[in-house]
Write a protein that holds these residues in place. Structure first.
Motif, PDB file in Angstrom:
ATOM      1  N   GLN A   1     -68.476  53.455   0.232  1.00  0.00           N
ATOM      2  CA  GLN A   1     -67.561  53.915   1.266  1.00  0.00           C
ATOM      3  C   GLN A   1     -68.106  53.578   2.649  1.00  0.00           C
ATOM      4  OE1 GLN A   1     -64.643  55.011   0.961  1.00  0.00           O
ATOM      5  NE2 GLN A   1     -64.364  56.524  -0.675  1.00  0.00           N
ATOM      6  N   VAL A   2     -67.199  53.332   3.559  1.00  0.00           N
ATOM      7  CA  VAL A   2     -67.539  53.094   4.957  1.00  0.00           C
ATOM      8  C   VAL A   2     -66.856  54.166   5.787  1.00  0.00           C
ATOM      9  CG1 VAL A   2     -67.328  51.524   6.915  1.00  0.00           C
ATOM     10  CG2 VAL A   2     -67.794  50.603   4.631  1.00  0.00           C
ATOM     11  N   GLN A   3     -67.606  54.802   6.654  1.00  0.00           N
ATOM     12  CA  GLN A   3     -67.033  55.782   7.575  1.00  0.00           C
ATOM     13  C   GLN A   3     -66.963  55.143   8.970  1.00  0.00           C
ATOM     14  OE1 GLN A   3     -69.901  56.909   5.582  1.00  0.00           O
ATOM     15  NE2 GLN A   3     -68.311  57.264   4.063  1.00  0.00           N
ATOM     16  N   LEU A   4     -65.810  55.325   9.609  1.00  0.00           N
ATOM     17  CA  LEU A   4     -65.590  54.790  10.951  1.00  0.00           C
ATOM     18  C   LEU A   4     -65.221  55.930  11.877  1.00  0.00           C
ATOM     19  CD1 LEU A   4     -63.373  51.727   9.968  1.00  0.00           C
ATOM     20  CD2 LEU A   4     -65.810  51.704  10.460  1.00  0.00           C
ATOM     21  N   VAL A   5     -65.912  56.034  12.988  1.00  0.00           N
ATOM     22  CA  VAL A   5     -65.636  57.091  13.956  1.00  0.00           C
ATOM     23  C   VAL A   5     -65.356  56.443  15.308  1.00  0.00           C
ATOM     24  CG1 VAL A   5     -66.510  59.128  15.132  1.00  0.00           C
ATOM     25  CG2 VAL A   5     -67.086  58.730  12.724  1.00  0.00           C
ATOM     26  N   GLU A   6     -64.116  56.664  15.781  1.00  0.00           N
ATOM     27  CA  GLU A   6     -63.725  56.124  17.081  1.00  0.00           C
ATOM     28  C   GLU A   6     -63.977  57.148  18.180  1.00  0.00           C
ATOM     29  OE1 GLU A   6     -60.171  54.624  14.385  1.00  0.00           O
ATOM     30  OE2 GLU A   6     -61.265  56.505  14.662  1.00  0.00           O
ATOM     31  N   SER A   7     -64.221  56.664  19.369  1.00  0.00           N
ATOM     32  CA  SER A   7     -64.354  57.537  20.525  1.00  0.00           C
ATOM     33  C   SER A   7     -64.008  56.729  21.778  1.00  0.00           C
ATOM     34  CB  SER A   7     -65.769  58.099  20.634  1.00  0.00           C
ATOM     35  OG  SER A   7     -66.713  57.053  20.774  1.00  0.00           O
ATOM     36  N   GLY A   8     -63.809  57.447  22.879  1.00  0.00           N
ATOM     37  CA  GLY A   8     -63.586  56.786  24.156  1.00  0.00           C
ATOM     38  C   GLY A   8     -62.162  56.812  24.670  1.00  0.00           C
ATOM     39  N   GLY A   9     -61.255  57.347  23.877  1.00  0.00           N
ATOM     40  CA  GLY A   9     -59.880  57.428  24.342  1.00  0.00           C
ATOM     41  C   GLY A   9     -59.721  58.470  25.441  1.00  0.00           C
ATOM     42  N   GLY A  10     -58.539  58.495  26.038  1.00  0.00           N
ATOM     43  CA  GLY A  10     -58.279  59.471  27.078  1.00  0.00           C
ATOM     44  C   GLY A  10     -57.068  59.104  27.898  1.00  0.00           C
ATOM     45  N   LEU A  11     -56.947  59.776  29.031  1.00  0.00           N
ATOM     46  CA  LEU A  11     -55.842  59.565  29.961  1.00  0.00           C
ATOM     47  C   LEU A  11     -56.350  58.782  31.162  1.00  0.00           C
ATOM     48  CD1 LEU A  11     -52.973  60.184  31.032  1.00  0.00           C
ATOM     49  CD2 LEU A  11     -53.906  62.315  31.960  1.00  0.00           C
ATOM     50  N   VAL A  12     -55.638  57.725  31.509  1.00  0.00           N
ATOM     51  CA  VAL A  12     -56.042  56.891  32.634  1.00  0.00           C
ATOM     52  C   VAL A  12     -54.801  56.420  33.368  1.00  0.00           C
ATOM     53  CG1 VAL A  12     -56.076  54.773  31.243  1.00  0.00           C
ATOM     54  CG2 VAL A  12     -57.527  54.946  33.281  1.00  0.00           C
ATOM     55  N   GLN A  13     -54.935  56.166  34.643  1.00  0.00           N
ATOM     56  CA  GLN A  13     -53.805  55.642  35.415  1.00  0.00           C
ATOM     57  C   GLN A  13     -53.661  54.145  35.168  1.00  0.00           C
ATOM     58  OE1 GLN A  13     -54.504  56.764  39.538  1.00  0.00           O
ATOM     59  NE2 GLN A  13     -53.197  58.565  39.287  1.00  0.00           N
ATOM     60  N   ALA A  14     -52.456  53.668  35.379  1.00  0.00           N
ATOM     61  CA  ALA A  14     -52.196  52.237  35.248  1.00  0.00           C
ATOM     62  C   ALA A  14     -53.140  51.455  36.154  1.00  0.00           C
ATOM     63  CB  ALA A  14     -50.742  51.928  35.598  1.00  0.00           C
ATOM     64  N   GLY A  15     -53.675  50.378  35.613  1.00  0.00           N
ATOM     65  CA  GLY A  15     -54.651  49.574  36.330  1.00  0.00           C
ATOM     66  C   GLY A  15     -56.085  49.961  36.048  1.00  0.00           C
ATOM     67  N   GLY A  16     -56.269  51.096  35.391  1.00  0.00           N
ATOM     68  CA  GLY A  16     -57.609  51.575  35.104  1.00  0.00           C
ATOM     69  C   GLY A  16     -58.199  50.954  33.854  1.00  0.00           C
ATOM     70  N   SER A  17     -59.375  51.455  33.476  1.00  0.00           N
ATOM     71  CA  SER A  17     -60.111  50.909  32.347  1.00  0.00           C
ATOM     72  C   SER A  17     -60.602  52.019  31.427  1.00  0.00           C
ATOM     73  CB  SER A  17     -61.325  50.113  32.837  1.00  0.00           C
ATOM     74  OG  SER A  17     -60.945  49.017  33.636  1.00  0.00           O
ATOM     75  N   LEU A  18     -60.750  51.664  30.177  1.00  0.00           N
ATOM     76  CA  LEU A  18     -61.380  52.524  29.177  1.00  0.00           C
ATOM     77  C   LEU A  18     -62.175  51.640  28.238  1.00  0.00           C
ATOM     78  CD1 LEU A  18     -58.552  55.013  28.068  1.00  0.00           C
ATOM     79  CD2 LEU A  18     -60.632  55.607  29.309  1.00  0.00           C
ATOM     80  N   ARG A  19     -63.206  52.228  27.633  1.00  0.00           N
ATOM     81  CA  ARG A  19     -63.939  51.521  26.593  1.00  0.00           C
ATOM     82  C   ARG A  19     -63.940  52.371  25.330  1.00  0.00           C
ATOM     83  NH1 ARG A  19     -70.225  49.523  26.005  1.00  0.00           N
ATOM     84  NH2 ARG A  19     -70.555  51.767  25.702  1.00  0.00           N
ATOM     85  N   LEU A  20     -63.390  51.810  24.267  1.00  0.00           N
ATOM     86  CA  LEU A  20     -63.387  52.469  22.974  1.00  0.00           C
ATOM     87  C   LEU A  20     -64.593  52.018  22.168  1.00  0.00           C
ATOM     88  CD1 LEU A  20     -59.619  52.121  21.971  1.00  0.00           C
ATOM     89  CD2 LEU A  20     -60.720  53.862  23.396  1.00  0.00           C
ATOM     90  N   SER A  21     -65.113  52.950  21.365  1.00  0.00           N
ATOM     91  CA  SER A  21     -66.224  52.645  20.469  1.00  0.00           C
ATOM     92  C   SER A  21     -65.822  52.973  19.041  1.00  0.00           C
ATOM     93  CB  SER A  21     -67.459  53.468  20.840  1.00  0.00           C
ATOM     94  OG  SER A  21     -67.880  53.189  22.160  1.00  0.00           O
ATOM     95  N   CYS A  22     -66.325  52.178  18.113  1.00  0.00           N
ATOM     96  CA  CYS A  22     -66.112  52.407  16.686  1.00  0.00           C
ATOM     97  C   CYS A  22     -67.468  52.309  16.003  1.00  0.00           C
ATOM     98  CB  CYS A  22     -65.145  51.391  16.117  1.00  0.00           C
ATOM     99  SG  CYS A  22     -64.981  51.452  14.315  1.00  0.00           S
ATOM    100  N   ALA A  23     -67.987  53.452  15.594  1.00  0.00           N
ATOM    101  CA  ALA A  23     -69.296  53.494  14.945  1.00  0.00           C
ATOM    102  C   ALA A  23     -69.120  53.521  13.439  1.00  0.00           C
ATOM    103  CB  ALA A  23     -70.077  54.710  15.412  1.00  0.00           C
ATOM    104  N   ALA A  24     -69.777  52.604  12.759  1.00  0.00           N
ATOM    105  CA  ALA A  24     -69.675  52.505  11.302  1.00  0.00           C
ATOM    106  C   ALA A  24     -70.923  53.068  10.648  1.00  0.00           C
ATOM    107  CB  ALA A  24     -69.484  51.056  10.889  1.00  0.00           C
ATOM    108  N   SER A  25     -70.719  53.715   9.512  1.00  0.00           N
ATOM    109  CA  SER A  25     -71.836  54.223   8.716  1.00  0.00           C
ATOM    110  C   SER A  25     -71.474  54.113   7.254  1.00  0.00           C
ATOM    111  CB  SER A  25     -72.180  55.658   9.099  1.00  0.00           C
ATOM    112  OG  SER A  25     -71.086  56.517   8.864  1.00  0.00           O
TER     113      SER A  25
END
Length: 116
Positions: A1-25
């Motif tokens: 089995q592979v576990q995937l955990v995402e993080s980094g989402g949220g609320l941002v204004q148009a034109g802004g930036s976010l970085r999502l992460s996906c950690a596998a184990s």
């Protein structure tokens, strides 16, 4: 089995930036492709970007030039850097990993909301 955990989402204004992460184990040996998908309300899940174990990348036309997928093998983590965000990028973003020995896996998703 592979576990995937995402993080980094949220609320941002148009034109802004976010970085999502996906950690596998778990059974990470054999993962040959990791991708980010997204699903907006009332729409089908769509591929946003993907990266192979060799580092080759692919992007959907709608994010090309704005999003960058990358990986840190030492941390077993795949990132999605999202710049110049638009309201139409609002969706739940899912990480997906394909292990050539054990199958295909999904994370639980992380919400990205872009306000206008």
């Amino acid at each position: 089995q592979v576990q995937l955990v995402e993080s980094g989402g949220g609320l941002v204004q148009a034109g802004g930036s976010l970085r999502l992460s996906c950690a596998a184990s778990g059974r990470i040996f054999g993962i040959n492709l990791t991708g980010w998908y997204r699903q907006a309300p009332g729409k089908q899940r769509e591929l946003v970007a993907a990266i192979t174990s060799a580092g080759s990348t692919t992007y959907s036309d709608s994010v090309k030039g704005r999003f960058t997928i990358s990986r840190d093998n030492a941390k077993n983590t795949v990132y999605l850097q999202m710049n110049s965000l638009r309201p139409e990028d609002t969706a739940v973003y899912y990480c997906n990993a394909n292990n050539r020995f054990s199958g295909n896996y999904w994370g639980q998703g992380t919400q990205v909301t872009v306000s206008s």
